[in-house]
Design a protein around this motif. Sequence first.
Motif, PDB file in Angstrom:
ATOM      1  N   GLN A 122       0.869  -1.182   0.000  1.00 49.54           N
ATOM      2  CA  GLN A 122       0.000   0.000   0.000  1.00 49.54           C
ATOM      3  C   GLN A 122       0.898   1.221   0.000  1.00 49.54           C
ATOM      4  OE1 GLN A 122      -3.209  -0.212   3.005  1.00 49.54           O
ATOM      5  NE2 GLN A 122      -2.554  -2.317   3.354  1.00 49.54           N
ATOM      6  N   VAL A 123       1.255   1.672  -1.195  1.00 54.35           N
ATOM      7  CA  VAL A 123       2.236   2.742  -1.336  1.00 54.35           C
ATOM      8  C   VAL A 123       1.783   3.998  -0.610  1.00 54.35           C
ATOM      9  CG1 VAL A 123       3.451   4.223  -2.979  1.00 54.35           C
ATOM     10  CG2 VAL A 123       3.097   1.798  -3.495  1.00 54.35           C
ATOM     11  N   LYS A 124       0.490   4.322  -0.675  1.00 49.94           N
ATOM     12  CA  LYS A 124      -0.012   5.527  -0.023  1.00 49.94           C
ATOM     13  C   LYS A 124       0.115   5.452   1.491  1.00 49.94           C
ATOM     14  CE  LYS A 124      -3.210   7.113  -3.608  1.00 49.94           C
ATOM     15  NZ  LYS A 124      -4.606   7.464  -3.928  1.00 49.94           N
ATOM     16  N   ARG A 125       0.124   4.239   2.031  1.00 48.43           N
ATOM     17  CA  ARG A 125       0.315   4.060   3.470  1.00 48.43           C
ATOM     18  C   ARG A 125       1.768   3.776   3.814  1.00 48.43           C
ATOM     19  NH1 ARG A 125      -2.981   5.849   6.892  1.00 48.43           N
ATOM     20  NH2 ARG A 125      -2.398   4.239   8.371  1.00 48.43           N
ATOM     21  N   GLY A 126       2.637   3.836   2.801  1.00 50.75           N
ATOM     22  CA  GLY A 126       4.049   3.590   3.053  1.00 50.75           C
ATOM     23  C   GLY A 126       4.374   2.129   3.304  1.00 50.75           C
ATOM     24  N   ARG A 127       3.570   1.223   2.758  1.00 50.43           N
ATOM     25  CA  ARG A 127       3.822  -0.210   2.957  1.00 50.43           C
ATOM     26  C   ARG A 127       4.372  -0.810   1.666  1.00 50.43           C
ATOM     27  NH1 ARG A 127       2.112  -1.658   7.786  1.00 50.43           N
ATOM     28  NH2 ARG A 127       0.413  -0.492   8.799  1.00 50.43           N
ATOM     29  N   PHE A 128       5.526  -1.452   1.773  1.00 50.33           N
ATOM     30  CA  PHE A 128       6.212  -2.003   0.606  1.00 50.33           C
ATOM     31  C   PHE A 128       6.564  -3.467   0.859  1.00 50.33           C
ATOM     32  CE2 PHE A 128       7.251   2.468   1.258  1.00 50.33           C
ATOM     33  CZ  PHE A 128       6.879   3.035   0.054  1.00 50.33           C
ATOM     34  N   ARG A 129       6.905  -4.154  -0.200  1.00 47.64           N
ATOM     35  CA  ARG A 129       7.361  -5.539  -0.052  1.00 47.64           C
ATOM     36  C   ARG A 129       8.855  -5.609   0.229  1.00 47.64           C
ATOM     37  NH1 ARG A 129       3.589  -7.644  -5.058  1.00 47.64           N
ATOM     38  NH2 ARG A 129       1.823  -8.312  -3.781  1.00 47.64           N
ATOM     39  N   GLU A 130       9.558  -4.562  -0.151  1.00 50.45           N
ATOM     40  CA  GLU A 130      10.993  -4.446   0.146  1.00 50.45           C
ATOM     41  C   GLU A 130      11.185  -3.118   0.866  1.00 50.45           C
ATOM     42  OE1 GLU A 130      15.101  -4.797  -2.377  1.00 50.45           O
ATOM     43  OE2 GLU A 130      13.609  -3.365  -3.109  1.00 50.45           O
ATOM     44  N   PHE A 131      11.799  -3.157   2.057  1.00 52.04           N
ATOM     45  CA  PHE A 131      11.935  -1.912   2.809  1.00 52.04           C
ATOM     46  C   PHE A 131      13.085  -2.019   3.812  1.00 52.04           C
ATOM     47  CE2 PHE A 131       8.756  -4.661   4.667  1.00 52.04           C
ATOM     48  CZ  PHE A 131       9.037  -4.667   6.027  1.00 52.04           C
ATOM     49  N   TYR A 132      13.499  -0.858   4.295  1.00 50.23           N
ATOM     50  CA  TYR A 132      14.577  -0.781   5.280  1.00 50.23           C
ATOM     51  C   TYR A 132      14.013  -0.819   6.696  1.00 50.23           C
ATOM     52  CZ  TYR A 132      18.634   0.319   2.348  1.00 50.23           C
ATOM     53  OH  TYR A 132      19.682   0.254   1.467  1.00 50.23           O
ATOM     54  N   GLN A 133      14.693  -1.571   7.561  1.00 47.61           N
ATOM     55  CA  GLN A 133      14.435  -1.523   8.989  1.00 47.61           C
ATOM     56  C   GLN A 133      15.719  -1.090   9.701  1.00 47.61           C
ATOM     57  OE1 GLN A 133      10.893  -4.805   9.719  1.00 47.61           O
ATOM     58  NE2 GLN A 133      12.774  -4.958  10.894  1.00 47.61           N
ATOM     59  N   CYS A 134      15.542  -0.351  10.781  1.00 47.24           N
ATOM     60  CA  CYS A 134      16.665   0.085  11.612  1.00 47.24           C
ATOM     61  C   CYS A 134      16.395  -0.439  13.022  1.00 47.24           C
ATOM     62  CB  CYS A 134      16.770   1.604  11.626  1.00 47.24           C
ATOM     63  SG  CYS A 134      16.798   2.368   9.991  1.00 47.24           S
ATOM     64  N   ASP A 135      17.146  -1.436  13.457  1.00 44.04           N
ATOM     65  CA  ASP A 135      16.892  -2.115  14.728  1.00 44.04           C
ATOM     66  C   ASP A 135      18.036  -1.913  15.714  1.00 44.04           C
ATOM     67  OD1 ASP A 135      14.794  -3.118  13.246  1.00 44.04           O
ATOM     68  OD2 ASP A 135      15.034  -5.179  13.959  1.00 44.04           O
ATOM     69  N   ILE A 136      17.682  -1.868  17.002  1.00 39.85           N
ATOM     70  CA  ILE A 136      18.666  -2.060  18.068  1.00 39.85           C
ATOM     71  C   ILE A 136      18.129  -3.120  19.015  1.00 39.85           C
ATOM     72  CG2 ILE A 136      19.774   0.208  18.037  1.00 39.85           C
ATOM     73  CD1 ILE A 136      17.950   0.982  20.403  1.00 39.85           C
ATOM     74  N   ASP A 137      19.040  -3.869  19.622  1.00 38.98           N
ATOM     75  CA  ASP A 137      18.683  -4.856  20.637  1.00 38.98           C
ATOM     76  C   ASP A 137      19.790  -4.928  21.676  1.00 38.98           C
ATOM     77  OD1 ASP A 137      16.177  -6.759  19.826  1.00 38.98           O
ATOM     78  OD2 ASP A 137      17.182  -5.990  18.045  1.00 38.98           O
ATOM     79  N   SER A 324      20.144 -23.899  23.870  1.00 37.80           N
ATOM     80  CA  SER A 324      19.559 -24.107  25.196  1.00 37.80           C
ATOM     81  C   SER A 324      19.922 -22.970  26.140  1.00 37.80           C
ATOM     82  CB  SER A 324      20.039 -25.445  25.775  1.00 37.80           C
ATOM     83  OG  SER A 324      21.463 -25.468  25.831  1.00 37.80           O
ATOM     84  N   THR A 325      20.825 -22.090  25.730  1.00 36.09           N
ATOM     85  CA  THR A 325      21.169 -20.925  26.554  1.00 36.09           C
ATOM     86  C   THR A 325      19.997 -19.954  26.563  1.00 36.09           C
ATOM     87  OG1 THR A 325      23.490 -21.142  25.881  1.00 36.09           O
ATOM     88  CG2 THR A 325      22.833 -19.063  26.912  1.00 36.09           C
ATOM     89  N   ARG A 326      19.641 -19.482  27.733  1.00 32.79           N
ATOM     90  CA  ARG A 326      18.563 -18.497  27.831  1.00 32.79           C
ATOM     91  C   ARG A 326      19.140 -17.127  27.494  1.00 32.79           C
ATOM     92  NH1 ARG A 326      15.864 -15.455  31.885  1.00 32.79           N
ATOM     93  NH2 ARG A 326      13.626 -15.249  31.455  1.00 32.79           N
ATOM     94  N   LEU A 327      18.536 -16.449  26.515  1.00 32.34           N
ATOM     95  CA  LEU A 327      19.063 -15.172  26.032  1.00 32.34           C
ATOM     96  C   LEU A 327      17.953 -14.121  26.000  1.00 32.34           C
ATOM     97  CD1 LEU A 327      21.183 -16.613  23.076  1.00 32.34           C
ATOM     98  CD2 LEU A 327      22.100 -15.573  25.153  1.00 32.34           C
ATOM     99  N   PRO A 328      17.635 -13.526  27.155  1.00 34.39           N
ATOM    100  CA  PRO A 328      16.618 -12.472  27.177  1.00 34.39           C
ATOM    101  C   PRO A 328      17.144 -11.196  26.512  1.00 34.39           C
ATOM    102  CG  PRO A 328      17.653 -12.647  29.324  1.00 34.39           C
ATOM    103  CD  PRO A 328      18.202 -13.782  28.487  1.00 34.39           C
ATOM    104  N   GLY A 329      16.221 -10.429  25.961  1.00 32.80           N
ATOM    105  CA  GLY A 329      16.639  -9.204  25.281  1.00 32.80           C
ATOM    106  C   GLY A 329      15.521  -8.197  25.204  1.00 32.80           C
ATOM    107  N   VAL A 330      15.870  -7.009  24.711  1.00 31.03           N
ATOM    108  CA  VAL A 330      14.890  -5.959  24.481  1.00 31.03           C
ATOM    109  C   VAL A 330      15.356  -5.168  23.266  1.00 31.03           C
ATOM    110  CG1 VAL A 330      16.047  -4.327  26.060  1.00 31.03           C
ATOM    111  CG2 VAL A 330      13.620  -4.022  25.511  1.00 31.03           C
ATOM    112  N   GLY A 331      14.406  -4.735  22.434  1.00 32.69           N
ATOM    113  CA  GLY A 331      14.818  -4.018  21.229  1.00 32.69           C
ATOM    114  C   GLY A 331      13.673  -3.232  20.625  1.00 32.69           C
ATOM    115  N   ILE A 332      14.033  -2.427  19.650  1.00 34.14           N
ATOM    116  CA  ILE A 332      13.052  -1.642  18.899  1.00 34.14           C
ATOM    117  C   ILE A 332      13.409  -1.679  17.424  1.00 34.14           C
ATOM    118  CG2 ILE A 332      12.331   0.001  20.663  1.00 34.14           C
ATOM    119  CD1 ILE A 332      14.486   1.877  18.950  1.00 34.14           C
ATOM    120  N   SER A 333      12.436  -1.321  16.601  1.00 29.02           N
ATOM    121  CA  SER A 333      12.644  -1.276  15.161  1.00 29.02           C
ATOM    122  C   SER A 333      11.982  -0.026  14.593  1.00 29.02           C
ATOM    123  CB  SER A 333      12.060  -2.532  14.503  1.00 29.02           C
ATOM    124  OG  SER A 333      12.227  -2.477  13.095  1.00 29.02           O
TER     125      SER A 333
END
Length: 454
Positions: A122-137, A324-333
């Motif tokens: 939905q181009v008018k809503r800014g929704r694409f099939r290929e797009f950039y994400q910027c994440d931190i965790d 099997s190592t427990r790896l808790p985390g927090v992040g945003i995108s």
Amino acid sequence: MRKVRPALLKGFDQEFLPQDQLEFDALVDLIRRNFERYGFLPLETPSAERIEVLTSKGGSEKEIYALSRLAAQEDDEAATKGALRFDLTVPLARYVAMRERELAFPFRRYQIQRVWRGENPQVKRGRFREFYQCDIDIINRETLSDLAEAEIPSVIYSVFREMAIGEFRVRINNRKLLKGILRHFEVPDEGSNALLRALDKIGKEEERAIRAEMEAQGLGAKPAAELYRIIASRRDTSETLALLTDLAYRNEPYTQGLDELRKVVEAVRQFGVPDGAFAIDLSVVRGLDYYTGTIYETTLSAHPDIGSICSGGRYDDLASYFTSTRLPGVGISIGLSRLFARLKEASLLRPLARTPAEVLVTTLDAQALPRYIAIAAELRAQDINTELYLERAKLGKQFEYANKKGFRIAITAGAEEFGRGTVKVKDLATQREIDVALGEVATCVKQMLDNKAH
């Protein structure tokens, strides 16, 4: 020769003119700069992953772009066929599981890359099939401090304050708290997701329709009305904490979630985020099956129609499918492609970038080409981005080119100037032009650029 119609694939059509690309790249640089300011390290993962990796945490094969040619070439290893990644979190989980012995924990990473999703664009809503994400965790072994959950809004605040796109608010909730509220209303855990999906429509659909949907999920009319009132009402952070304390629902997830929320709010304030930039919002219910603690949604105060500009949350076990190592985390995108499209549409982007080169050396005399090349080379040697005009054209056309591309300074010299050992240095914004000795060109240009910067 048959001509091919130049056209783009639907959903793969975010293609910019150079000036827009410069603006997009400037936003990437701004985001990267803020991520690194908080000590996050860069990471890139391959565009394609094994399908069993991508579907391990609930990714739908219907939304995944499989690499059919790769599968055909590896018939003997059909189980290892690949697909393009649909987000950056699942590849991160795989990466940390593979390299946990090599990494320093807590592991703080940022990742700015393309992802691909087989959904309806939905181009008018800014929704694409290929797009950039910027994440931190932020990921740790076994335990993760709630200070990590509180620092995330500080990073969000830093990014969007510098972006200067208007007032925004980081809306915070807690998944355990939501679970405790639903448990008080005797909503079984297995039926909670459908009810939360209805509550997620608060602010987007009318109250009557949402309450009807809640009742269709088995909640009575009276409890549906009470639950809606609790979740939908808007208060400041202190008032919401007071309300939640007064409700005092007697179940473990409620008590634990409220305690976590109090600690996060207190620490967010300690990190310097003003109360006007964040708030508890009980209607934030994102990440139905994914997040386990604090969750975030960030919206523009004056443009709620744009929707979330940044989201994320806490998860208690990032890589349980891989180790099997427990790896808790927090992040945003930050979905940057969508955000950029919506901000451009709303005219909210301030100019962040001009042409990469700040100086244009014009060319008037073909015989003097070595001199023009030497001037450009000297400026570049002094770390001044410089372009040399290489085509034969009248000076007026060269200045027209300079203005269109956004150069700050133009340097001009003909036989007369070279005979005097000078060049003309022109400020293209003010149209002021001065004569400068050849040996002082770099010093003069640097001074002019420094003055513009201040």
